[in-house]
Design a protein around this motif. Structure first.
Motif, PDB file in Angstrom:
ATOM      1  N   ASN A  80       0.839  -1.202   0.000  1.00  0.00           N
ATOM      2  CA  ASN A  80       0.000   0.000   0.000  1.00  0.00           C
ATOM      3  C   ASN A  80       0.876   1.255   0.000  1.00  0.00           C
ATOM      4  OD1 ASN A  80      -2.498  -1.326   0.019  1.00  0.00           O
ATOM      5  ND2 ASN A  80      -2.469  -1.523   2.252  1.00  0.00           N
ATOM      6  N   SER A  97       2.164   1.687  -3.489  1.00  0.00           N
ATOM      7  CA  SER A  97       1.116   2.240  -4.342  1.00  0.00           C
ATOM      8  C   SER A  97       0.932   3.739  -4.089  1.00  0.00           C
ATOM      9  CB  SER A  97      -0.203   1.498  -4.095  1.00  0.00           C
ATOM     10  OG  SER A  97      -1.221   1.986  -4.938  1.00  0.00           O
ATOM     11  N   ARG A  98       0.988   4.143  -2.826  1.00  0.00           N
ATOM     12  CA  ARG A  98       0.835   5.573  -2.501  1.00  0.00           C
ATOM     13  C   ARG A  98       1.943   6.398  -3.137  1.00  0.00           C
ATOM     14  NH1 ARG A  98      -0.889   3.535   2.554  1.00  0.00           N
ATOM     15  NH2 ARG A  98       1.237   3.592   3.366  1.00  0.00           N
ATOM     16  N   ASP A 115       1.157   6.697  -6.741  1.00  0.00           N
ATOM     17  CA  ASP A 115       0.051   7.651  -6.870  1.00  0.00           C
ATOM     18  C   ASP A 115       0.570   9.090  -6.815  1.00  0.00           C
ATOM     19  OD1 ASP A 115      -1.818   5.618  -7.002  1.00  0.00           O
ATOM     20  OD2 ASP A 115      -2.409   5.765  -4.895  1.00  0.00           O
ATOM     21  N   ARG A 159       9.347   0.981  -8.098  1.00  0.00           N
ATOM     22  CA  ARG A 159       9.288  -0.486  -8.259  1.00  0.00           C
ATOM     23  C   ARG A 159      10.639  -1.110  -7.925  1.00  0.00           C
ATOM     24  NH1 ARG A 159       9.365  -2.507 -14.247  1.00  0.00           N
ATOM     25  NH2 ARG A 159      11.358  -1.443 -13.966  1.00  0.00           N
ATOM     26  N   GLU A 203       3.318  -8.324  -7.550  1.00  0.00           N
ATOM     27  CA  GLU A 203       2.409  -7.236  -7.172  1.00  0.00           C
ATOM     28  C   GLU A 203       3.033  -5.881  -7.483  1.00  0.00           C
ATOM     29  OE1 GLU A 203      -0.205  -5.657  -3.341  1.00  0.00           O
ATOM     30  OE2 GLU A 203       0.910  -7.538  -3.222  1.00  0.00           O
ATOM     31  N   LEU A 210       1.455  -3.058 -10.026  1.00  0.00           N
ATOM     32  CA  LEU A 210       1.263  -1.657  -9.645  1.00  0.00           C
ATOM     33  C   LEU A 210       1.980  -0.730 -10.626  1.00  0.00           C
ATOM     34  CD1 LEU A 210       1.691  -1.828  -5.758  1.00  0.00           C
ATOM     35  CD2 LEU A 210      -0.397  -1.207  -7.003  1.00  0.00           C
ATOM     36  N   HIS A 261       0.100   2.043 -13.075  1.00  0.00           N
ATOM     37  CA  HIS A 261       0.396   3.472 -12.938  1.00  0.00           C
ATOM     38  C   HIS A 261       1.004   4.038 -14.226  1.00  0.00           C
ATOM     39  CE1 HIS A 261      -0.293   2.732  -8.655  1.00  0.00           C
ATOM     40  NE2 HIS A 261      -0.446   4.040  -8.535  1.00  0.00           N
TER      41      HIS A 261
END
Length: 218
Positions: A40, A43-44, A47, A165, A192, A196, A200
């Motif tokens: 998470n 991912s943030r 983002d 990544r 994973e 992601l 993105h």
């Protein structure tokens, strides 16, 4: 007992057009029986790169003045690189004119240079601490220049996402090496991280395609 262990991570390099969030660590969750990388958190971070690209794109306004046009401008000031909006007030008194009021008059020349060299195709005119920036007509050549700038912004965002990544995978492999997770868990987290990354970068590609369409529309 649950807790958090922070593993060192190389800082994602900022592009010349924007300031990346100053995140330097990826979270490793300490769980019973081992470690788990906080995806998470990964991912943030990705983002944040997409949001930064959106802010950069907002500066590429077609044909009319907008105060956000200068958001990507970075100024050499006080021995470091600083966003223009931390050194001045930007306003749009007319539909084809921006004015920049520099709070420290001694930085006016540096601000003028930063705007001129920003790649936005603007021609600032300094009058003391106030810099006037006429917004040029969007000729075909000017539109093509803006498309190139948008492409550079998008590529910088892709690089930032891929760097996140890379550092996530390094954290996963370090956790496995230290005995905190199994090989299967490592493979799962690496997959994973790749998913992601792909999602993105797909967002970046879609944003660029839309921005190019907006710029080239007459």
């Amino acid at each position: 007992m649950m807790g958090h262990l922070l593993l060192s991570m190389k800082q994602v390099p900022a592009s010349p057009f924007m300031l990346q969030p100053g995140l330097e660590l990826i979270k490793i969750i300490v769980k019973k029986g081992g470690l788990m990388v906080d995806m998470n958190d990964v991912s943030r971070r990705m983002d944040a790169s997409v949001v930064s690209l959106s802010n950069d794109f907002s500066g590429l306004r077609a044909g009319r003045a907008s105060t956000t046009m200068l958001d990507p401008v970075i100024v050499d000031a006080y021995g470091s690189k600083m966003p223009l909006n931390q050194l001045s007030n930007v306003s749009a008194p007319e539909s084809r004119l921006l004015t920049v009021t520099v709070w420290d008059a001694g930085l006016s020349e540096a601000v003028e240079k930063a705007i001129r060299d920003s790649g936005l195709g603007l021609n600032p005119q300094a009058e003391g601490s106030v810099i006037r920036i006429p917004i040029p007509d969007l000729s075909e050549e000017r539109r093509k220049e803006m498309v190139k700038v948008a492409g550079k912004y998008a590529e910088a965002s892709r690089v930032a996402i891929r760097n996140i990544r890379r550092d996530a995978i390094e954290a996963v492999r370090k956790a496995e090496k230290e005995g905190g997770m199994s090989e299967d868990e490592r493979h799962g987290l690496e997959n994973e991280a790749q998913k992601l990354t792909d999602s993105h970068i797909s967002k970046v590609d879609d944003m660029l395609a839309q921005k190019e369409k907006d710029i080239l529309s007459v």
